[in-house]
Write an enzyme that holds these catalytic residues in place. Structure first.
Site, PDB file in Angstrom:
ATOM      1  N   SER A  62       0.819  -1.211   0.000  1.00 20.54           N
ATOM      2  CA  SER A  62       0.000   0.000   0.000  1.00 20.54           C
ATOM      3  C   SER A  62       0.856   1.266   0.000  1.00 20.54           C
ATOM      4  CB  SER A  62      -0.906   0.009   1.238  1.00 20.54           C
ATOM      5  OG  SER A  62      -1.689  -1.161   1.302  1.00 20.54           O
TER       6      SER A  62
HETATM    7  N1  SAH Z   1      -0.645  -4.269   3.930  1.00 25.72           N
HETATM    8  C1  SAH Z   1      -0.250  -5.007   2.756  1.00 25.72           C
HETATM    9  C2  SAH Z   1      -1.374  -4.954   1.752  1.00 25.72           C
HETATM   10  C3  SAH Z   1      -1.335  -6.002   0.739  1.00 25.72           C
HETATM   11  S1  SAH Z   1      -2.689  -5.927  -0.423  1.00 25.72           S
HETATM   12  C4  SAH Z   1       0.993  -4.345   2.189  1.00 25.72           C
HETATM   13  O1  SAH Z   1       1.094  -3.123   2.264  1.00 25.72           O
HETATM   14  O2  SAH Z   1       1.844  -5.045   1.646  1.00 25.72           O
HETATM   15  C5  SAH Z   1      -3.936  -6.880   0.375  1.00 25.72           C
HETATM   16  C6  SAH Z   1      -3.572  -8.291   0.724  1.00 25.72           C
HETATM   17  O3  SAH Z   1      -4.770  -8.926   1.191  1.00 25.72           O
HETATM   18  C7  SAH Z   1      -3.061  -9.146  -0.438  1.00 25.72           C
HETATM   19  O4  SAH Z   1      -1.834  -9.723  -0.071  1.00 25.72           O
HETATM   20  C8  SAH Z   1      -4.149 -10.201  -0.621  1.00 25.72           C
HETATM   21  O5  SAH Z   1      -3.655 -11.460  -1.052  1.00 25.72           O
HETATM   22  C9  SAH Z   1      -4.738 -10.273   0.782  1.00 25.72           C
HETATM   23  N2  SAH Z   1      -6.089 -10.833   0.851  1.00 25.72           N
HETATM   24  C10 SAH Z   1      -7.121 -10.663  -0.002  1.00 25.72           C
HETATM   25  N3  SAH Z   1      -8.204 -11.341   0.416  1.00 25.72           N
HETATM   26  C11 SAH Z   1      -7.854 -11.959   1.578  1.00 25.72           C
HETATM   27  C12 SAH Z   1      -8.533 -12.817   2.489  1.00 25.72           C
HETATM   28  N4  SAH Z   1      -9.808 -13.186   2.301  1.00 25.72           N
HETATM   29  N5  SAH Z   1      -7.859 -13.254   3.573  1.00 25.72           N
HETATM   30  C13 SAH Z   1      -6.563 -12.900   3.796  1.00 25.72           C
HETATM   31  N6  SAH Z   1      -5.868 -12.111   2.959  1.00 25.72           N
HETATM   32  C14 SAH Z   1      -6.493 -11.634   1.863  1.00 25.72           C
END
Ligand code: SAH
Length: 217
Positions: A62
């Site tokens: 993010s």
């Molecule tokens: N805070 C992280 C954001 C990653 S994007 C960063 O800054 O790196 C959001 C993440 O949520 C992704 O890695 C995606 O695979 C995960 N995600 C999506 N749906 C999900 C679910 N149902 N359970 C767990 N993780 C999930």
């Protein structure tokens, strides 16, 4: 490293302080956790940029400001147990691990979590607990949580998260479908859930194990 320190300081001043992030503990942590460690090798020059970056499998690390804004909204003081949904790169996980007692992080895409864990282990974090799976179910065995932070957007906030939230606890998550999302905090006061919407945003969708998008159920 001093170069990284300068760039982190610049990132915090221009992207966070100038936009109203005020919590001194939060600002300090963003000066000390090096975002470059969580960014793909080919993107090192953009590691402190004011935007999200691709981390593989269609997912992103993010934008720094959004990570700071969500972190600040949790008002962490130190003793909290935090549930994080969406480990992704592990950057937010590290920030939470600096500010709270224990972090329980759930990621549906196992290979992303394995990679993030490699970085977080190398940095020496011993208060992070990992689970591969669908974070919409929370982590019932470890509940209750004082805080829940989700970095993917659901049409509706899963009931498991509010069920697993301690009294006085706070959830922060983006809510909404593609094109129209908003960051929301939910504060639990006894039987009441206080909802506060505070910032339009754009996140990847919260998906199930087979990759299907949240249908609002
Ligand atoms: N805070 C992280 C954001 C990653 S994007 C960063 O800054 O790196 C959001 C993440 O949520 C992704 O890695 C995606 O695979 C995960 N995600 C999506 N749906 C999900 C679910 N149902 N359970 C767990 N993780 C999930």
């Amino acid at each position: 490293m001093s170069d990284a320190r300068e760039q982190l300081d610049h990132m915090v001043r221009t992207q966070m302080e100038n936009r109203g992030i005020r919590d001194p503990r939060v600002l300090k942590v963003f000066r000390s956790v090096d975002r470059a460690r969580f960014v793909p090798a080919g993107d090192q020059r953009s590691a402190y940029g004011d935007f999200p970056l691709a981390i593989g499998l269609g997912q992103t690390i993010s934008q720094p400001y959004i990570v700071a804004l969500m972190t600040q909204s949790l008002a962490l003081e130190g003793p909290e147990r935090v549930l994080e949904i969406g480990t992704g790169s592990g950057y937010q996980t590290a920030v939470l691990a600096e500010l709270a007692a224990e972090v329980y992080t759930v990621e549906v895409r196992n290979s992303l979590q394995v990679k993030a864990r490699g970085v977080l282990d190398a940095l020496g974090y011993a208060n992070i607990h990992y689970r591969a799976g669908d974070g919409r179910a929370g982590w019932p065995q470890q509940a209750p949580f004082d805080r829940v932070l989700c970095a993917a957007a659901a049409e509706q906030i899963p009931g498991a998260w509010t069920d697993q939230l301690a009294d006085g606890g706070v959830i922060v998550t983006p809510v909404g479908g593609p094109g129209s999302q908003i960051l929301v905090t939910i504060t639990k006061r006894g039987k009441n859930l206080e909802r506060c919407e505070f910032c339009p945003c754009r996140f990847v969708p919260l998906v199930g194990r087979n990759g299907e998008e949240d249908a609002g159920g």
